[in-house]
Design a protein around this motif. Structure first.
Motif, short mmCIF file in Angstrom:
data_model
loop_
_atom_site.label_atom_id
_atom_site.label_comp_id
_atom_site.label_asym_id
_atom_site.label_seq_id
_atom_site.Cartn_x
_atom_site.Cartn_y
_atom_site.Cartn_z
N VAL A 35 0.43 -1.79 4.25
CA VAL A 35 1.26 -1.96 3.06
C VAL A 35 0.75 -3.17 2.27
N THR A 36 0.86 -3.07 0.96
CA THR A 36 0.63 -4.23 0.11
C THR A 36 1.91 -4.50 -0.66
N LYS A 37 2.10 -5.75 -1.05
CA LYS A 37 3.27 -6.08 -1.86
C LYS A 37 2.81 -6.73 -3.16
N THR A 38 3.52 -6.39 -4.22
CA THR A 38 3.20 -6.87 -5.55
C THR A 38 4.50 -7.36 -6.19
N ARG B 263 11.76 -14.56 -11.00
CA ARG B 263 12.94 -15.38 -10.68
C ARG B 263 14.17 -14.52 -10.57
N PRO B 264 14.71 -14.31 -9.40
CA PRO B 264 14.10 -14.67 -8.12
C PRO B 264 12.91 -13.77 -7.85
N LYS B 265 12.01 -14.23 -7.00
CA LYS B 265 10.80 -13.47 -6.70
C LYS B 265 11.16 -12.22 -5.90
N ARG B 266 10.75 -11.07 -6.43
CA ARG B 266 11.01 -9.80 -5.77
C ARG B 266 9.73 -8.97 -5.80
N TYR B 267 9.57 -8.12 -4.78
CA TYR B 267 8.33 -7.39 -4.60
C TYR B 267 8.55 -5.88 -4.55
N GLU B 268 7.51 -5.17 -4.95
CA GLU B 268 7.41 -3.74 -4.69
C GLU B 268 6.36 -3.57 -3.60
N PHE B 269 6.60 -2.60 -2.74
CA PHE B 269 5.69 -2.34 -1.63
C PHE B 269 5.04 -0.99 -1.84
N SER B 270 3.77 -0.90 -1.48
CA SER B 270 3.06 0.38 -1.57
C SER B 270 2.12 0.51 -0.38
N LEU B 271 1.83 1.75 -0.05
CA LEU B 271 0.95 2.03 1.08
C LEU B 271 -0.51 1.82 0.69
N THR B 272 -1.27 1.31 1.61
CA THR B 272 -2.71 1.26 1.46
C THR B 272 -3.26 2.62 1.90
N LYS B 273 -4.56 2.83 1.78
CA LYS B 273 -5.16 4.06 2.29
C LYS B 273 -4.92 4.18 3.79
N LYS B 274 -4.97 3.07 4.48
CA LYS B 274 -4.72 3.05 5.93
C LYS B 274 -3.29 3.51 6.23
N GLY B 275 -2.33 3.05 5.46
CA GLY B 275 -0.94 3.47 5.65
C GLY B 275 -0.73 4.91 5.27
N GLU B 276 -1.31 5.32 4.16
CA GLU B 276 -1.20 6.70 3.69
C GLU B 276 -1.78 7.67 4.72
N ALA B 277 -2.78 7.23 5.48
CA ALA B 277 -3.43 8.09 6.48
C ALA B 277 -2.49 8.48 7.62
N LEU B 278 -1.33 7.83 7.73
CA LEU B 278 -0.35 8.20 8.75
C LEU B 278 0.50 9.41 8.34
N LEU B 279 0.36 9.87 7.11
CA LEU B 279 1.14 11.02 6.63
C LEU B 279 1.07 12.23 7.57
N PRO B 280 -0.11 12.69 7.98
CA PRO B 280 -0.14 13.86 8.87
C PRO B 280 0.59 13.63 10.19
N THR B 281 0.58 12.42 10.68
CA THR B 281 1.29 12.09 11.92
C THR B 281 2.80 12.24 11.71
N LEU B 282 3.31 11.72 10.61
CA LEU B 282 4.74 11.84 10.34
C LEU B 282 5.13 13.30 10.08
N GLN B 283 4.27 14.05 9.40
CA GLN B 283 4.55 15.47 9.18
C GLN B 283 4.59 16.21 10.52
N ALA B 284 3.67 15.89 11.43
CA ALA B 284 3.66 16.54 12.75
C ALA B 284 4.93 16.18 13.53
N MET B 285 5.38 14.95 13.41
CA MET B 285 6.63 14.54 14.09
C MET B 285 7.81 15.33 13.53
N CYS B 286 7.82 15.55 12.23
CA CYS B 286 8.90 16.34 11.62
C CYS B 286 8.89 17.77 12.15
#
Length: 119
Positions: free
Chosen positions: A65-68, A73-96
């Protein structure tokens, strides 16, 4: 980097990152488009704020994950998946698919999630 891997076993080292009761739920939320802290807190599993903070930090440390900042003020972030994180998609689909087949009463994931491909 992984916090203190217990061995070189690929299953054990993966579980060192995603093997608690919350991390895969946070990854699921990221995969369906949630980006902000408040959006993760609105999930039906009701993760505690301190646990969410810790899991997002772990995912960032592991390079999933990366945060941007989106507000200074106050400091707040958005989080997004990196390619490494996105690569877990098939694993989560298989778990479903596994849970839907073997655990009665589990939710059927949206088709958009199940048909999604790794970018």
């Amino acid at each position: 980097m992984i916090r203190d891997p217990r061995s070189g076993c690929p299953i054990a080292t993966t579980l060192d990152i995603v093997g608690d009761r919350w991390t895969l739920v946070v990854l699921r939320d990221l995969l369906v488009g949630k980006k902000r802290f408040s959006e993760f807190l609105a999930s039906p599993e009701e993760i505690a704020t301190n646990v969410l903070t810790d899991r997002l930090a772990l995912l960032e440390e592991a390079g999933l994950v990366t945060k941007t900042p989106y507000q200074l003020r106050p400091k707040r972030y958005e989080f997004s998946l990196t390619k490494k994180g996105e690569a877990l998609l098939p694993t989560l689909q298989a778990m479903c698919r596994w849970a839907n087949r073997f655990i009665p009463g589990t939710w059927t994931p949206p088709e958009s999630f199940m048909r999604r491909k790794v970018k």
